[in-house]
Write a protein that holds these residues in place. Structure first.
Motif, short mmCIF file in Angstrom:
data_model
loop_
_atom_site.label_atom_id
_atom_site.label_comp_id
_atom_site.label_asym_id
_atom_site.label_seq_id
_atom_site.Cartn_x
_atom_site.Cartn_y
_atom_site.Cartn_z
N PHE A 26 -71.42 -19.29 12.58
CA PHE A 26 -71.79 -20.11 11.44
C PHE A 26 -70.61 -20.98 10.98
N HIS A 35 -79.02 -15.60 13.07
CA HIS A 35 -77.57 -15.73 13.09
C HIS A 35 -77.02 -15.89 14.51
N VAL A 91 -78.24 -20.33 15.41
CA VAL A 91 -76.92 -20.95 15.35
C VAL A 91 -76.57 -21.63 16.68
N TYR A 128 -78.67 -24.85 16.87
CA TYR A 128 -78.84 -25.66 15.67
C TYR A 128 -78.49 -27.13 15.90
N MET A 162 -79.00 -24.00 5.97
CA MET A 162 -77.64 -24.37 6.37
C MET A 162 -76.93 -25.12 5.25
#
Length: 257
Positions: free
Chosen positions: A97, A170, A174, A177, A249
């Protein structure tokens, strides 16, 4: 007036009910947390097996909780290995992240603490306490009023249900993304929102399994009712072209940056 453990839960005054069962849960949780730094006593191999089977066959995970009840007289975990592995997953995913959101080292630490203390533990305590209270007050079979759902078990159910959410949102989200989910295409919107549908759906389903496997409870199918609202919300998000992934996000970025 003296109240014994065998008294009907419905007959207990609310403050007394909370004191009796919260004290029992606190004692068990203290013994559990006392072992959290004794890595040599933890069964990490079995904890990893549980994580895999939460995706493949979650019923097998809860079958093990029955074995624990027979051998150790409690449904809740007495080995914190699962929690430690979950924390490690959260640490690694938080690095992902931080890279995606381009956070500073300080921002990474804030994000990691936020997902651990708020997303995992904080929300987990609220959900576990609410379901622990509701199941003990409203769902215990009349013939089983001398038994109760352990708070520690309710929190374990949350941790079980949280792991698929962690992996889907997660890890998978991610990784995809920037290259796909954040793109201004409807297929990106569909895929990203579907990931959230799967993650929350998994959470609800595994939570249902956790309580439905307890022989002292009845009418546990009501725990599946939120799926209807979830599907409705999913359809509305697609109709309104609302990309849930980008909203979340942005929330994380402005929360920890």
């Amino acid at each position: 007036m003296h109240y014994s453990r065998s008294d009907s839960l419905d007959s207990l005054p609310l403050p007394l009910f909370c004191r009796m069962y919260c004290s029992d849960a606190a004692a068990k949780r203290y013994k559990y947390l006392r072992r959290i730094l004794r890595f040599e006593q933890m069964d990490f191999e079995f904890a990893f097996w549980q994580m895999v089977y939460l995706f493949v066959s979650p019923q097998k995970v809860y079958r093990n909780f029955h074995y624990r009840k027979q051998t150790k007289a409690q449904f809740a975990r007495d080995d914190p290995a699962f929690l430690v592995l979950l924390a490690m997953w959260l640490f690694v995913s938080s690095i992902g992240f931080a890279l995606v959101l381009k956070l500073s080292f300080y921002g990474f630490l804030k994000f990691f603490l936020y997902v651990v203390l708020v997303d995992c533990i904080g929300i987990g305590i609220l959900v576990a306490t609410a379901l622990w209270f509701v199941t003990n007050r409203l769902m215990v079979k009349p013939a089983c009023r001398d038994q109760d759902v352990e708070w520690g078990y309710a929190f374990d159910v949350h941790l079980n249900a949280f792991f698929p959410v962690l992996f889907i949102l997660h890890v998978v989200l991610v990784l995809l993304y920037h290259v796909f989910i954040a793109q201004p295409w409807f297929i990106s919107l569909l895929f990203g929102n579907t990931l959230y549908l799967m993650a929350v759906g998994y959470y609800i389903y595994i939570t249902f399994l956790g309580y439905s496997c307890l022989p002292i409870l009845q009418n546990t199918q009501v725990l599946l009712y939120p799926l209807t609202g979830l599907i409705f919300f999913y359809v509305c998000s697609l109709a309104l072209t609302t990309n849930i992934s980008t909203i979340v996000m942005d929330f994380y970025y402005y929360r920890v940056a």
